[in-house]
Design a protein around this motif. Structure first.
Motif, PDB file in Angstrom:
ATOM      1  N   ALA A  71       0.767  -1.083   0.180  1.00  0.00           N
ATOM      2  CA  ALA A  71       0.126  -0.036   0.010  1.00  0.00           C
ATOM      3  C   ALA A  71       0.880   1.069   0.069  1.00  0.00           C
ATOM      4  N   LEU A  72       1.923   1.158   0.775  1.00  0.00           N
ATOM      5  CA  LEU A  72       2.702   2.402   0.934  1.00  0.00           C
ATOM      6  C   LEU A  72       3.633   2.629  -0.107  1.00  0.00           C
ATOM      7  N   LEU A  73       3.785   1.438  -1.146  1.00  0.00           N
ATOM      8  CA  LEU A  73       4.661   1.562  -2.460  1.00  0.00           C
ATOM      9  C   LEU A  73       3.796   2.685  -3.419  1.00  0.00           C
ATOM     10  N   LEU A  74       2.585   1.915  -3.287  1.00  0.00           N
ATOM     11  CA  LEU A  74       1.432   2.354  -4.323  1.00  0.00           C
ATOM     12  C   LEU A  74       1.386   3.971  -4.190  1.00  0.00           C
ATOM     13  N   LEU A  75       1.148   4.387  -2.668  1.00  0.00           N
ATOM     14  CA  LEU A  75       0.870   5.680  -2.177  1.00  0.00           C
ATOM     15  C   LEU A  75       2.067   6.532  -2.684  1.00  0.00           C
ATOM     16  N   GLY A  76       3.274   6.003  -2.622  1.00  0.00           N
ATOM     17  CA  GLY A  76       4.308   6.767  -3.011  1.00  0.00           C
ATOM     18  C   GLY A  76       4.492   7.042  -4.473  1.00  0.00           C
ATOM     19  N   LEU A  77       4.048   6.295  -5.172  1.00  0.00           N
ATOM     20  CA  LEU A  77       3.934   6.211  -6.808  1.00  0.00           C
ATOM     21  C   LEU A  77       3.283   7.350  -7.112  1.00  0.00           C
ATOM     22  N   TRP A  78       1.970   7.292  -6.442  1.00  0.00           N
ATOM     23  CA  TRP A  78       0.554   8.291  -6.544  1.00  0.00           C
ATOM     24  C   TRP A  78       1.360   9.473  -6.415  1.00  0.00           C
ATOM     25  N   ALA A  79       1.971   9.792  -5.212  1.00  0.00           N
ATOM     26  CA  ALA A  79       2.530  11.178  -4.883  1.00  0.00           C
ATOM     27  C   ALA A  79       3.621  11.757  -5.650  1.00  0.00           C
ATOM     28  N   ALA A  80       4.340  10.753  -6.192  1.00  0.00           N
ATOM     29  CA  ALA A  80       5.737  10.932  -7.226  1.00  0.00           C
ATOM     30  C   ALA A  80       4.842  11.625  -8.624  1.00  0.00           C
ATOM     31  N   GLY A  81       3.872  10.916  -8.922  1.00  0.00           N
ATOM     32  CA  GLY A  81       3.259  11.212 -10.234  1.00  0.00           C
ATOM     33  C   GLY A  81       2.654  12.446 -10.191  1.00  0.00           C
ATOM     34  N   SER A  82       1.822  12.843  -8.951  1.00  0.00           N
ATOM     35  CA  SER A  82       1.096  14.046  -8.960  1.00  0.00           C
ATOM     36  C   SER A  82       2.285  15.146  -9.017  1.00  0.00           C
ATOM     37  N   ALA A  83       3.312  15.104  -7.984  1.00  0.00           N
ATOM     38  CA  ALA A  83       4.338  15.971  -8.126  1.00  0.00           C
ATOM     39  C   ALA A  83       4.997  16.263  -9.402  1.00  0.00           C
ATOM     40  N   THR A  84       5.430  15.270 -10.090  1.00  0.00           N
ATOM     41  CA  THR A  84       5.964  15.378 -11.252  1.00  0.00           C
ATOM     42  C   THR A  84       5.073  15.995 -12.568  1.00  0.00           C
ATOM     43  N   GLY A  85       3.641  15.949 -12.196  1.00  0.00           N
ATOM     44  CA  GLY A  85       2.713  16.401 -13.236  1.00  0.00           C
ATOM     45  C   GLY A  85       2.174  15.175 -14.054  1.00  0.00           C
ATOM     46  N   LEU A  86       2.892  13.764 -13.794  1.00  0.00           N
ATOM     47  CA  LEU A  86       2.504  13.119 -14.879  1.00  0.00           C
ATOM     48  C   LEU A  86       1.037  12.372 -14.636  1.00  0.00           C
ATOM     49  N   ILE A  87       0.675  12.597 -13.273  1.00  0.00           N
ATOM     50  CA  ILE A  87      -0.940  12.583 -13.190  1.00  0.00           C
ATOM     51  C   ILE A  87      -1.690  13.899 -13.271  1.00  0.00           C
ATOM     52  N   ASP A  88      -2.797  13.800 -14.117  1.00  0.00           N
ATOM     53  CA  ASP A  88      -3.473  14.968 -14.243  1.00  0.00           C
ATOM     54  C   ASP A  88      -4.512  15.198 -12.984  1.00  0.00           C
TER      55      ASP A  88
END
Ligand SMILES: Nc1ncnc2c1ncn2[C@@H]1O[C@H](COP(=O)(O)OP(=O)(O)OP(=O)(O)O)[C@@H](O)[C@H]1O
Ligand SMILES: [Mg+2]
Lengths: 269, 287
Positions: free
Chosen positions: B47-64
């Motif tokens: 779960a933590l790994l997934l959360l980390g990926l999500w945060a990284a994606g949002s921070a870098t703008g990869l996730i809209d």
């Protein structure tokens, strides 16, 4: 006593007709603990027990031999009144106060050892008696263990304790040591003998093992074709060991009765 | 085993390695097929790994952010909701519905399973209808239940209870039927009465099945809750999410999802804890 049908025909019956299987000390005039007359049990058209007669005196240790499928378990289950759906007839008198030791220790896995021993016991001293029984079979200190944590031999000892804590008049055992290794088995023989001397229940022990029968029993009976085909007293001095000529003679007779060809196979255990 | 291993070493190495080789050799003797010891807090790692990926994606703008806002946006939205009390009151309503439905469904499932597991007549009368009911998904009954009970709380609780009833019944009944007949024989030879038999043999024997059913039941309760709250409700987490949808507040929708997820996780963990406490006598691959 639970008497199924008909009057009592046993010749040894001079005491309490159809009544209590009381243990009267001494004398030859005793009420039998088990009285079986003309017992029939069938599965479908096959008559497994066919007019079987057997009497067991109080405190007597009887070993029951017989080929596989000869109906030993059927007889034992009839005595334990576990054969609800089996067709049959005959006279069957056994005390209500009987205990059964099964081939598997049959401990409830969700109860600790002590709770297994006192299962169904009531009274304030039940736990105390349970502890004492466990101590008798050499398992003090294991009261709180789960059955799964015990070895096979230890589990079977718990099962013995569970039987003996009830002070049964009759102990029924169906190949209780069949699943144990040879060394553990010898230890269990010594233990069983000692416990029986102390509690003095009448015993019916089903076994495949001729030596086990001779070492333990006062009397060995052989079941064949639905009846008792041989009924031999074991009159050997106390430490019964292989080697004495009486022992060998008895062993040979029993093996012959069981259909083992001694010319080919002399050393079968 | 250790000898065969050390025989493979060159003669020179053999002498030196001998003392140290023993524990090593033992470790290599046999590969265990059971999964072995659990990783501490292993359930949180993924779960933590997934959360980390999500945060990284949002921070870098990869996730809209319009389709999936960043974790911190959601945290802020949750904070606001807590501040004005909407989250608490909606959560309380939802939890009450779920709990009530759960309690009723569990009680009913248990009762029916006991009756049908302990008597042949009971089985004949109960088991058939339940198997038929099982073939109809509880959620498909909602239109009927609305006609019968209206759109109030009763309909919601009944829907949840029906969803809970089935897994509790099925697994408890299965557990009861699976109790070894040899234990019944034992109970006869130690002359247990029927109530004693139920208490010492039947109930503990059926407990693993019941607890398994409980885990399915908890999931079923949350599932039914989500559905009934989104069909028509004026309060509850599902209503909060429905409302957010009409206003296009995606962060609130996600708060709702997180709350549902946490509820599911915690209740499952709770059942598992109870399982571990009450089934210490079992040794399974899971432990
Ligand atoms: N429930 C049953 N239904 C049908 N037949 C049975 C049943 N129980 C036993 N039998 C048959 O009765 C016969 C005697 O069985 P029993 O179990 O009494 O033999 P046994 O002497 O104890 O054998 P073993 O030494 O192998 O345990 C066997 O042929 C068996 O197939
Ligand atoms: Mg048998």
């Amino acid at each position: 006593m639970a008497t199924h049908t008909g009057g009592l025909t046993g010749t040894e019956d001079r005491g309490t007709a159809g009544g209590q299987g009381t243990i009267e000390d001494g004398g030859t005039d005793r009420a039998a603990t088990v009285r079986i007359g003309n017992l029939v049990r069938s599965f479908g058209v096959r008559r497994i027990l066919d007019g079987l007669d057997l009497t067991i005196a109080p405190g007597e240790f009887v070993a029951l031999l017989g080929r596989s499928g000869s109906g030993k378990s059927t007889l034992l289950r009839a005595l334990a009144r576990l054969d609800h759906d089996v067709a049959g007839s005959g006279e069957l008198a056994a005390p209500d106060n009987l205990s059964v030791v099964f081939q598997d220790a049959r401990l409830l896995p969700w109860k600790r050892v002590l709770d297994n021993v006192v299962l169904g016991l009531t009274g304030p001293d039940a736990e105390q008696r349970g502890r004492a029984a466990l101590a008798e079979v050499g398992l003090e200190g294991r009261e709180r263990a789960w059955p799964i944590e015990l070895s096979g031999g230890e589990q079977q000892r718990v099962s013995l304790a569970r039987s003996l804590v009830r002070d049964p008049e009759l102990l029924l055992a169906d190949e209780p040591f069949g699943a144990l290794d040879a060394l553990t088995r010898i230890r269990m023989h010594v233990l069983l003998r000692r416990l029986c001397e102390r509690h003095r229940p009448a015993v019916l022990l089903v076994t495949h093992d001729v030596d086990e029968a001779i070492v333990l029993a006062d009397r060995v009976v052989v079941l064949e074709q639905g009846r008792i085909a041989a009924d031999l007293p074991v009159e050997l001095p106390a430490p019964r060991r292989h080697g004495s000529s009486e022992y060998a003679a008895l062993r040979d007779r029993l093996l012959a009765q069981l259909g083992v060809d001694l010319a080919e196979d002399g050393g079968q255990a | 085993m250790s000898t065969t291993l050390s025989d493979k070493q060159p003669p020179a190495a053999r002498k030196q390695a001998a003392p140290a080789a023993r524990p090593l050799a033992r470790r290599h003797t046999r590969k265990r097929l059971a999964p072995g010891r659990p990783v501490p807090y292993g359930w949180a790692l993924g779960a933590l790994l997934l959360l980390g990926l999500w945060a990284a994606g949002s921070a870098t703008g990869l996730i809209d952010a319009r389709s999936l806002p960043a974790p911190w946006t959601i945290a802020v939205a949750a904070g606001d909701l807590i501040e004005d009390g909407r989250l608490q009151s909606n959560l309380a309503t939802s939890a009450q519905r779920a709990l009530l439905g759960l309690v009723i469904g569990v009680a009913g499932g248990l009762l029916f399973a006991m009756v049908s597991g302990l008597s042949r007549v009971g089985e004949a009368l109960i088991d058939g209808p339940v198997q038929i009911k099982r073939a109809i998904p509880s959620l498909a009954l909602i239109p009927l239940l609305i006609l019968w009970f209206g759109i109030g709380e009763t309909m919601k609780v009944v829907t949840i209870a029906l969803g809970v009833f089935v897994p509790i019944y099925i697994h408890t009944h299965n557990g009861l039927r699976g109790i070894d007949n040899r234990y019944a024989e034992l109970a006869e030879t130690v002359r247990l009465s029927r109530p004693q038999f139920v208490r010492h043999v039947v109930l503990p024997g059926a407990l693993p099945g019941f607890l398994l059913g409980m885990r399915f039941a908890v999931t079923a309760a949350w599932l039914a809750l989500v559905v009934v709250e989104q069909v028509n409700a004026t309060s509850g987490i599902g209503y909060m999410m429905e409302l957010a949808r009409t206003y296009g507040q995606i962060d609130i929708i996600l708060v709702g999802l997180v709350v549902y997820g946490l509820l599911g996780l915690f209740s499952d963990a709770l059942v598992r804890l109870v399982e571990r406490r009450t089934l210490t006598w079992r040794r399974t691959l899971g432990d």
